[in-house]
Design an enzyme around this catalytic site. Structure first.
Site, PDB file in Angstrom:
ATOM      1  N   HIS A   1      -8.337  -7.675  -0.582  1.00  0.00           N
ATOM      2  CA  HIS A   1      -6.518  -6.610  -1.046  1.00  0.00           C
ATOM      3  C   HIS A   1      -6.127  -7.409  -2.606  1.00  0.00           C
ATOM      4  O   HIS A   1      -5.622  -8.657  -3.124  1.00  0.00           O
ATOM      5  CB  HIS A   1      -5.475  -7.165  -0.107  1.00  0.00           C
ATOM      6  CG  HIS A   1      -4.733  -7.067  -0.264  1.00  0.00           C
ATOM      7  ND1 HIS A   1      -4.199  -5.570   0.314  1.00  0.00           N
ATOM      8  CD2 HIS A   1      -3.071  -7.461  -0.977  1.00  0.00           C
ATOM      9  CE1 HIS A   1      -2.453  -5.103  -0.127  1.00  0.00           C
ATOM     10  NE2 HIS A   1      -2.620  -6.205  -1.039  1.00  0.00           N
TER      11      HIS A   1
ATOM     12  N   GLU B   1      -6.828 -11.927   1.703  1.00  0.00           N
ATOM     13  CA  GLU B   1      -7.550 -10.869   2.169  1.00  0.00           C
ATOM     14  C   GLU B   1      -8.677 -11.100   1.053  1.00  0.00           C
ATOM     15  O   GLU B   1      -7.722 -10.782   0.247  1.00  0.00           O
ATOM     16  CB  GLU B   1      -7.054  -9.421   2.401  1.00  0.00           C
ATOM     17  CG  GLU B   1      -6.550  -9.891   4.165  1.00  0.00           C
ATOM     18  CD  GLU B   1      -5.449  -8.457   3.988  1.00  0.00           C
ATOM     19  OE1 GLU B   1      -5.214  -7.640   3.047  1.00  0.00           O
ATOM     20  OE2 GLU B   1      -5.324  -8.193   5.250  1.00  0.00           O
TER      21      GLU B   1
ATOM     22  N   HIS C   1       0.801  -1.508   0.113  1.00  0.00           N
ATOM     23  CA  HIS C   1      -0.231  -0.041   0.013  1.00  0.00           C
ATOM     24  C   HIS C   1       0.267   1.392  -0.045  1.00  0.00           C
ATOM     25  O   HIS C   1       0.745   1.939  -0.267  1.00  0.00           O
ATOM     26  CB  HIS C   1      -0.718   0.439   1.286  1.00  0.00           C
ATOM     27  CG  HIS C   1      -2.402  -0.667   1.534  1.00  0.00           C
ATOM     28  ND1 HIS C   1      -3.235  -0.158  -0.256  1.00  0.00           N
ATOM     29  CD2 HIS C   1      -2.507  -1.892   1.543  1.00  0.00           C
ATOM     30  CE1 HIS C   1      -3.913  -1.462   0.233  1.00  0.00           C
ATOM     31  NE2 HIS C   1      -4.263  -2.676   0.840  1.00  0.00           N
TER      32      HIS C   1
ATOM     33  N   ASP D   1      -7.709  -1.822  -1.538  1.00  0.00           N
ATOM     34  CA  ASP D   1      -8.394  -2.855  -1.520  1.00  0.00           C
ATOM     35  C   ASP D   1      -9.723  -3.113  -2.080  1.00  0.00           C
ATOM     36  O   ASP D   1     -10.270  -1.685  -1.906  1.00  0.00           O
ATOM     37  CB  ASP D   1      -8.574  -2.153   0.517  1.00  0.00           C
ATOM     38  CG  ASP D   1      -6.909  -2.779   1.111  1.00  0.00           C
ATOM     39  OD1 ASP D   1      -6.610  -3.607   0.407  1.00  0.00           O
ATOM     40  OD2 ASP D   1      -6.902  -2.230   1.502  1.00  0.00           O
TER      41      ASP D   1
END
Length: 231
Positions: free
Chosen positions: A193, A190, A122, A129
């Site tokens: 992600h 996740e 990130h 996301d």
């Protein structure tokens, strides 16, 4: 499955690209951004910015979505200090709730949910996301809330978890089909992600190096995409 702190990920070099950032709120009506920022810790004005390649590929992926379904961005760029704060916060939480586990296992459990700052995508602008939302503004059922933890969901945050409904599984397939075809990779723990150009992407795509290094807000301000005609 590799975790983001796996030695195979860590040893991937970075051949830093000076690629500029684009504001994902300005691309296309099929790409929406959660401007409330209510589900993220970052308060950076650049939370909706990502590298130009990510913006272009995201636009191409949006055109593959079923009619009436759109991408919904929760977060893209995240300042390095925020990444550090988030990691340490989850680490401390896990220490309190898994105190009977060895410290190494607690650290690994933390890495399932938030990337260690030194390897996080990130802060480089490589990751997004993302979930799905319909034209009426209703978010799709993805099996868990965005930003839920593996521990509190019996690992239902894992993209290929069997611990979700058929509807949620199909929605994850829709998300995956569009993004994967454009070269994005998912971080398995996740479902939300996805990234291009970071170390994790480089490992899964058998690339020699990652494309992007960490930058700060001042760099982004001076290196934004030139005006282009988004479709």
């Amino acid at each position: 499955m590799f975790l983001i702190n796996d030695i195979e990920v860590i040893k991937i070099p970075v051949r830093n690209s000076k690629e500029p950032f684009c504001n994902l709120t300005e691309i296309n009506k099929r790409i929406k951004v959660d401007l409330s920022m209510s589900q993220i810790a970052s308060k950076s004005e650049y939370f909706s910015y990502a590298r130009e390649t990510i913006a272009i590929k995201l636009l191409e992926a949006a055109l593959l979505l079923p009619e009436g379904i759109n991408f919904y961005i929760k977060e893209a760029y995240r300042p390095l200090q925020q990444q550090k704060d988030s990691f340490n916060s989850v680490l401390e939480y896990n220490r309190k709730h898994y105190g009977d586990l060895p410290e190494e296992e607690i650290y690994l459990e933390t890495c399932k949910y938030v990337a260690p700052p030194e390897y996080a995508p990130h802060p480089t602008g490589a990751a997004i996301d993302i979930t799905l939302i319909n034209d009426k503004g209703i978010e799709s059922d993805m099996g868990t809330e965005f930003n839920a933890t593996p521990g509190e969901t019996d690992n239902a945050t894992y993209f290929h978890s069997d611990n979700i409904s058929d509807e949620a599984r199909e929605n994850r397939r829709i998300l995956s089909r569009a993004l994967s075809r454009m070269g994005f990779v998912n971080y398995e723990p996740e479902w939300w992600h996805w990234s291009i150009g970071d170390r994790y992407w480089a490992l899964l795509k058998n690339e020699d190096a990652a494309k992007y290094d960490v930058v700060d807000g001042n760099w982004i301000k001076k290196n934004t995409c030139e005006a282009m005609e988004w479709k």
